[in-house]
Scaffold this active site. Structure first.
Site, PDB file in Angstrom:
ATOM      1  N   HIS A   1       0.834  -1.220   0.000  1.00  0.00           N
ATOM      2  CA  HIS A   1       0.000   0.000   0.000  1.00  0.00           C
ATOM      3  C   HIS A   1       0.858   1.255   0.000  1.00  0.00           C
ATOM      4  O   HIS A   1       1.342   1.691   1.050  1.00  0.00           O
ATOM      5  CB  HIS A   1      -0.904  -0.022   1.243  1.00  0.00           C
ATOM      6  CG  HIS A   1      -1.954   1.032   1.254  1.00  0.00           C
ATOM      7  ND1 HIS A   1      -3.175   0.859   1.853  1.00  0.00           N
ATOM      8  CD2 HIS A   1      -1.979   2.295   0.752  1.00  0.00           C
ATOM      9  CE1 HIS A   1      -3.901   1.951   1.729  1.00  0.00           C
ATOM     10  NE2 HIS A   1      -3.183   2.845   1.064  1.00  0.00           N
TER      11      HIS A   1
ATOM     12  N   ASP B   1      -9.032   2.924  -2.592  1.00  0.00           N
ATOM     13  CA  ASP B   1      -8.414   3.451  -1.385  1.00  0.00           C
ATOM     14  C   ASP B   1      -8.269   4.964  -1.439  1.00  0.00           C
ATOM     15  O   ASP B   1      -7.966   5.545  -2.465  1.00  0.00           O
ATOM     16  CB  ASP B   1      -7.035   2.841  -1.154  1.00  0.00           C
ATOM     17  CG  ASP B   1      -6.384   3.412   0.088  1.00  0.00           C
ATOM     18  OD1 ASP B   1      -6.852   3.102   1.190  1.00  0.00           O
ATOM     19  OD2 ASP B   1      -5.445   4.207  -0.047  1.00  0.00           O
TER      20      ASP B   1
ATOM     21  N   HIS C   1     -10.733   0.167   1.983  1.00  0.00           N
ATOM     22  CA  HIS C   1     -10.431   1.190   3.000  1.00  0.00           C
ATOM     23  C   HIS C   1     -11.704   1.324   3.815  1.00  0.00           C
ATOM     24  O   HIS C   1     -12.673   1.919   3.353  1.00  0.00           O
ATOM     25  CB  HIS C   1     -10.072   2.474   2.228  1.00  0.00           C
ATOM     26  CG  HIS C   1     -10.191   3.759   2.982  1.00  0.00           C
ATOM     27  ND1 HIS C   1      -9.164   4.681   3.019  1.00  0.00           N
ATOM     28  CD2 HIS C   1     -11.195   4.316   3.694  1.00  0.00           C
ATOM     29  CE1 HIS C   1      -9.544   5.745   3.723  1.00  0.00           C
ATOM     30  NE2 HIS C   1     -10.763   5.549   4.134  1.00  0.00           N
TER      31      HIS C   1
ATOM     32  N   HIS D   1      -5.065  -0.790   6.270  1.00  0.00           N
ATOM     33  CA  HIS D   1      -4.792   0.160   7.370  1.00  0.00           C
ATOM     34  C   HIS D   1      -5.833   0.102   8.494  1.00  0.00           C
ATOM     35  O   HIS D   1      -6.389   1.101   8.891  1.00  0.00           O
ATOM     36  CB  HIS D   1      -4.544   1.585   6.865  1.00  0.00           C
ATOM     37  CG  HIS D   1      -5.602   2.188   5.967  1.00  0.00           C
ATOM     38  ND1 HIS D   1      -6.921   2.181   6.263  1.00  0.00           N
ATOM     39  CD2 HIS D   1      -5.481   2.869   4.801  1.00  0.00           C
ATOM     40  CE1 HIS D   1      -7.598   2.818   5.314  1.00  0.00           C
ATOM     41  NE2 HIS D   1      -6.736   3.245   4.410  1.00  0.00           N
TER      42      HIS D   1
ATOM     43  N   ASN E   1      -5.509   9.502   7.550  1.00  0.00           N
ATOM     44  CA  ASN E   1      -6.790   8.806   7.517  1.00  0.00           C
ATOM     45  C   ASN E   1      -6.542   7.310   7.271  1.00  0.00           C
ATOM     46  O   ASN E   1      -5.962   6.956   6.246  1.00  0.00           O
ATOM     47  CB  ASN E   1      -7.663   9.371   6.398  1.00  0.00           C
ATOM     48  CG  ASN E   1      -9.069   8.791   6.431  1.00  0.00           C
ATOM     49  OD1 ASN E   1      -9.490   8.267   7.453  1.00  0.00           O
ATOM     50  ND2 ASN E   1      -9.777   8.889   5.315  1.00  0.00           N
TER      51      ASN E   1
ATOM     52  N   ASP F   1       1.257   2.668   3.740  1.00  0.00           N
ATOM     53  CA  ASP F   1       0.310   3.716   3.314  1.00  0.00           C
ATOM     54  C   ASP F   1       1.074   5.025   3.078  1.00  0.00           C
ATOM     55  O   ASP F   1       0.623   6.105   3.450  1.00  0.00           O
ATOM     56  CB  ASP F   1      -0.805   3.912   4.353  1.00  0.00           C
ATOM     57  CG  ASP F   1      -1.972   4.738   3.804  1.00  0.00           C
ATOM     58  OD1 ASP F   1      -1.957   5.071   2.601  1.00  0.00           O
ATOM     59  OD2 ASP F   1      -2.889   5.048   4.583  1.00  0.00           O
TER      60      ASP F   1
END
Lengths: 184, 333, 500
Positions: free
Chosen positions: C81, C174, C201, C262, C330, C357
């Site tokens: 990611h 995402d 997500h 995440h 986020n 991320d």
């Protein structure tokens, strides 16, 4: 410590009494007379002068306290703001003769600020200045009407006036300016 | 408390006023004492001193406000500061200029102090990060309204019997969740030892019980939806403004229902002490969070709050204008 | 090898002596030496018997902590990611700078999300990004996701089949969830039939509208709009319920694979744990910032999650000023207790992978009011150090941490990468065995590095760790027998120290 006593308790008491006589003599009595001490040590000195006048004249003139902090011309130069002690003028200053009392006369800037502050309260008929110690080095065209003691000093010296009310003892010391204060 | 932390002997040493959570009890005492002196100035025939002559105070408001902006302006002018007013609607703010660019422009124009209001929590911290002068928070988002909390405290000390808030039961009533006034008052009042209660409908109290539970035991904070329990024995009640948009968000059924259940009226006020004070940070929605008969009655100190606001803001402008490293403040010529 | 090799240069000869070798593929770790010649591992010598077995479920604090060399050698990391911002936001990151940052962080494989401008929702864009990776000269392998919905608009399915043929390894919107439950269900089934996973997500937009920080103590005190844990957990629960429905109601050949990315809350981990126990085809990952940082960072608290768990910030002065925009991400940084639950999910195998991320942003997008700042942390270069900090604190055995950065994500990818264009040549995560292609990372755990705008290779300097010195320095990243990153002076110095 290198401090040297330049006025004893008795010297200080005698100076207050002498100033109180001079004030009455110059003013021609006690009518329309008020004594105003500059915060902080001018205030107890003002009360003592008023007490002395009361003793020998039978009339104690009114006493006020003046905080000149808001009128200082060096606020942008000090590291942080002085703590305000308070102004209390329990009389109408108009048409009074006001005797400003401070402990030490040095550059004259405090006296200048005190006059500005007083004028914001009205229009006294006269303003006079009484100090316990005049140490010289004036930066403004100001002189005292009543002086307890003239003390020649150098700029790296400091005059410390102690009064019972704040310091537990009445005396005046002449000291070297510590290096930290010299920087400030 | 170590002497160094004692503002009453060591003076003020906060460069900015961004939040009240940084202020110790002695810092707050110093503000209160200085505000007393400012109030003395306000009582003079000419309520003006030359203290901040040559200091430029820029009032930068990104949200509409009348009373706070005018109060700051009067306070700055009473101290002889030069005041520059920037309202969001009349500046390049609406043209999309970033906050950082605006602050840099204001600095280039000579600002020494910025009083700032912004709809985003934390925006004054960003201003303080890029501005070389002093920033005073005039209200940011839901986060803080330091001068309001300090003037509320000043008013309470002025009007409560005994002149102190320690041990007094004080209630903040209404939309706590969205209120920067409430958040700042939580800090100042619990710091000064008040027994503080927060009361309102559950939707407007979200998260606050968790905060109350996390506070150290020397801070007294109670959260309740029960108006009667909150008001019982209260020495002072502060009603908060209820915004219309709370209905749209589904937080409340209607203004009418709110006013019936949580409005401060002559009837509900009977649950408090007979001498309880009524406060409101303004502007008031009379008939919603506060009954018209209460807004104007003798124990309402709302107009005191407005008048004291000028004195407290003068005190803060004065203290912050000179804040720097610790130094003895008594030597003068 | 007197000169520092350039990225892409073939590894002719590379030797690490007396290091701690971690081989998650064969479940081995221990002291040893390793030599690479001509791009392949030619010798692996274990000093004594390596501790074996894939005993990933031991309680962490009882694990024997043998005195081990400070240099670690492991397979190069795999990141499921990342956001490389190209096309569209080349001012924030490019494929080339993103791959350089990845190599600096120890990653040999990255999987780029589709939320570029425009979104990667067609074969042309999938191929264009692959071409950018080739042109960069970096040996780091780049895989791409395609968007789940056309234009990531959440209305209709993207060109899934064509993108799968062009090499998309999975599908994801995402940056946003697939809010429409019906579209989500269809996407899961359709992707499954293509042998592709759906990376979701999880976020319920109704509960997170306008949110600025985790809904909890810190947001309450700072007056920030809250992003409640329930905003994630209700989405996870929805996604799992729909997954079960797809498994039950669609043809077996649809074989859905849901990957939840995440995850940030204790509740989400619990939901996935139960779903896995029920046999649902779900995998999940967590990020280093959710593992090591916590909501207190928004208030200026700079302690790691495990240091803050017992003494939460409750207002007043902290280590740094509050509202640091680099902490806005986020899902938001959660509570220390949530962070500890993520570590626990790694320990028991609920969490399959650690992903970065990596979300680079420009200063223009970050140096604004907190609630207006772009979400995301530039994290691919600090990931290794943050994970090792948790290992150091006893939260996870080293081999499990390495596994979550290598074999774990490799298994999430499954067989799909074998058919991907650039994955065909060599195994992504080979064991430390003779004859394997050199896909390795070398880390000095004794040394640290200063996180500064200059040391970060990424264009995104948006890291809350700026100004901090982190332990765990990547000395070299080798991919497919080529140098992706090497700090050769450092390698020699560290090896000399280890030998001495």
């Amino acid at each position: 410590m290198t401090a040297r006593q330049i006025m004893t308790t008795d010297d200080l008491r005698r100076a207050v009494v002498r100033i109180s006589h001079e004030i009455v003599e110059k003013h021609g009595g006690t009518d329309r007379l008020a004594i105003v001490g500059i915060q902080r040590r001018g205030v107890p000195l003002a009360h003592r002068i008023a007490d002395a006048i009361g003793q020998h004249e039978g009339v104690r003139p009114p006493v006020g306290a003046l905080d000149i902090t808001f009128y200082r011309d060096d606020l942008s130069m000090v590291a942080h703001q002085p703590i305000v002690k308070g102004t209390d003028l329990p009389f109408d200053v108009n048409v009074l003769t006001i005797v400003i009392v401070d402990d030490v006369l040095y550059t004259g800037r405090t006296a200048r600020a005190a006059m500005d502050a007083l004028m914001d309260f009205g229009r006294p008929s006269a303003i006079r200045l009484a100090v316990l110690v005049d140490r010289g080095h004036r930066e403004l065209p100001i002189r005292a009407d009543h002086v307890g003691k003239n003390v020649p000093t150098s700029r790296d010296e400091i005059v410390r006036v102690h009064v019972v009310e704040f310091d537990g003892v009445d005396e005046v010391l002449l000291d070297r300016l510590p290096t930290t204060e010299a920087k400030a | 408390m170590t002497p160094r932390e004692d503002a009453l002997t060591q003076g003020w040493h906060h460069r900015h006023l961004l939040d009240v959570d940084m202020l110790s009890a002695s810092d707050i005492d110093l503000v209160m004492r200085t505000a007393v002196e400012m109030k003395e100035i306000l009582g003079r025939p000419i309520p003006k001193v030359p203290t901040l002559r040559g200091t430029q105070v820029t009032i930068l408001f990104y949200e509409a406000s009348t009373r706070t902006r005018v109060s700051f302006e009067v306070a700055a002018k009473n101290l002889s500061a030069d005041v520059v007013n920037i309202a969001a609607s009349s500046s390049s703010v609406t043209k999309g200029e970033s906050l950082v660019d605006t602050i840099r422009t204001v600095e280039a124009l000579g600002a020494d102090m910025i009083v700032m209001r912004h709809a985003r929590s934390g925006a004054p911290y960003l201003a303080a990060q890029v501005f070389s002068g002093h920033v005073l928070n005039g209200g940011d988002g839901w986060h803080a309204h330091p001068t309001q909390a300090l003037l509320d405290l000043f008013t309470l000390r002025d009007r409560l019997p005994g002149g102190k808030v320690a041990g007094r039961k004080i209630v903040i009533l209404g939309d706590i969740l969205h209120s920067r006034v409430a958040r700042s008052n939580i800090w100042t009042l619990t710091t000064m030892g008040a027994d503080l209660w927060l009361c309102g409908p559950p939707t407007l109290l979200r998260g606050l019980e968790r905060w109350a539970g996390a506070l150290p035991s020397n801070r007294r904070l109670t959260v309740t939806t029960d108006l009667r329990a909150a008001l019982r024995g209260a020495h002072a009640v502060m009603a908060l403004r209820l915004q219309q948009e709370r209905m749209a968000g589904g937080l409340l059924p209607s203004l009418r229902e709110y006013s019936l259940r949580y409005g401060l009226t002559a009837t509900t006020l009977r649950w408090a002490r007979a001498d309880a004070l009524v406060m409101h940070p303004g502007p008031m929605n009379e008939g919603v969070e506060i009954g018209p008969e209460i807004a104007a009655f003798e124990r309402s100190v709302v107009t005191d709050q407005v008048a004291n606001g000028v004195a407290v803001r003068m005190a803060l402008l004065y203290l912050i204008a000179g804040s720097g490293p610790i130094e003895g403040g008594e030597t003068h010529g | 090898m007197a000169e520092t090799p350039r990225p892409g240069e073939r590894v002719e000869r590379f030797e690490v002596e007396d290091a701690w070798l971690v081989d998650p593929v064969n479940g081995l770790e221990g002291r040893g030496s390793l030599r690479v010649e001509g791009g392949r591992i030619v010798t692996v010598e274990w000093a004594g018997e390596p501790s074996g077995g894939a005993a990933a479920h031991e309680p962490p604090r009882t694990e024997p902590r043998p005195e081990r060399p400070t240099v670690i050698v492991a397979p190069a990391f795999v990141d499921l990611h990342v956001h490389l911002r190209q096309p569209g936001r080349e001012d924030a990151e490019t494929v080339a700078t993103g791959l350089a940052a990845a190599a600096h962080g120890g990653f040999g494989t990255v999987c780029a999300m589709a939320n570029t401008t425009p979104a990667i929702d067609s074969t042309g864009l999938v191929e264009a990004v692959q071409e950018l990776a080739r042109a960069s000269g970096s040996p780091v392998r780049l895989f791409t996701y395609g968007a789940t919905s056309a234009g990531r608009a959440g209305q209709t399915l993207s060109q899934m089949g064509e993108m799968a043929d062009a090499g998309a390894i999975g599908f994801s919107d995402d940056g946003s969830p697939v809010a429409d439950a019906s579209l989500f269900r269809n996407a899961l089934a359709y992707a499954g039939a293509l042998g592709r996973m759906l990376v979701e997500h999880p976020e319920d937009p109704a509960l997170t509208k306008g949110a600025e920080a985790n809904e909890g103590l810190v947001a309450t005190i700072l007056g920030l709009k809250g992003w409640p844990a329930a905003g994630e957990e209700s989405a996870v629960a929805r996604d799992l319920a729909i997954l079960a429905d797809v498994v039950a109601s669609y043809p077996a050949s649809a074989a859905p694979h849901l990957h939840l990315t995440h995850l940030s809350t204790a509740g989400s981990i619990d939901l996935v744990r139960r779903a896995k126990a029920a046999g649902l085809p779900v995998t999940c990952d967590v990020t280093p910032h959710h593992l090591a940082l916590h909501e207190g960072w928004v208030a200026g608290d700079r302690r790691f999650a495990w240091e803050a768990a017992d003494a939460l910030w409750v207002g007043g002065r902290a280590d740094a000023a509050p509202y640091d925009q680099s902490t806005r991400v986020n899902p938001p940084l959660r509570t220390p207790a949530d962070a500890l639950a993520l570590w626990s999910g790694l320990r028991d195998g609920t969490v399959d992978a650690i992903v970065t991320d990596h979300a680079p942003h420009t200063q223009v997008d970050k140096l604004v009011e907190y609630g207006d700042a772009a979400n995301g942390i530039s994290g691919i270069e600090t990931a290794c150090s943050l994970v090792l900090a948790g290992v150091e604190a006893g939260l996870l055995p080293l081999r499990d941490a390495i596994r979550a950065l290598t074999l774990g994500p490799r298994r999430v990818l499954g067989s799909v990468v074998a058919t991907g264009r650039r994955g065909a040549s060599e195994s992504l995560v080979p064991g430390l065995v003779e004859g394997a292609a050199a896909n390795l990372v070398v880390i000095d755990t004794a040394d640290g590095w200063d996180v500064t705008p200059e040391t970060l290779r990424s264009k995104g300097k948006n890291s809350p760790l700026l100004g901090r010195r982190l332990r765990g320095r990547v000395l070299a990243t080798l991919v497919d027998g080529r140098f992706a990153y090497a700090e050769l002076g450092g390698v020699e110095a560290a090896l000399a120290a280890a030998a001495g």
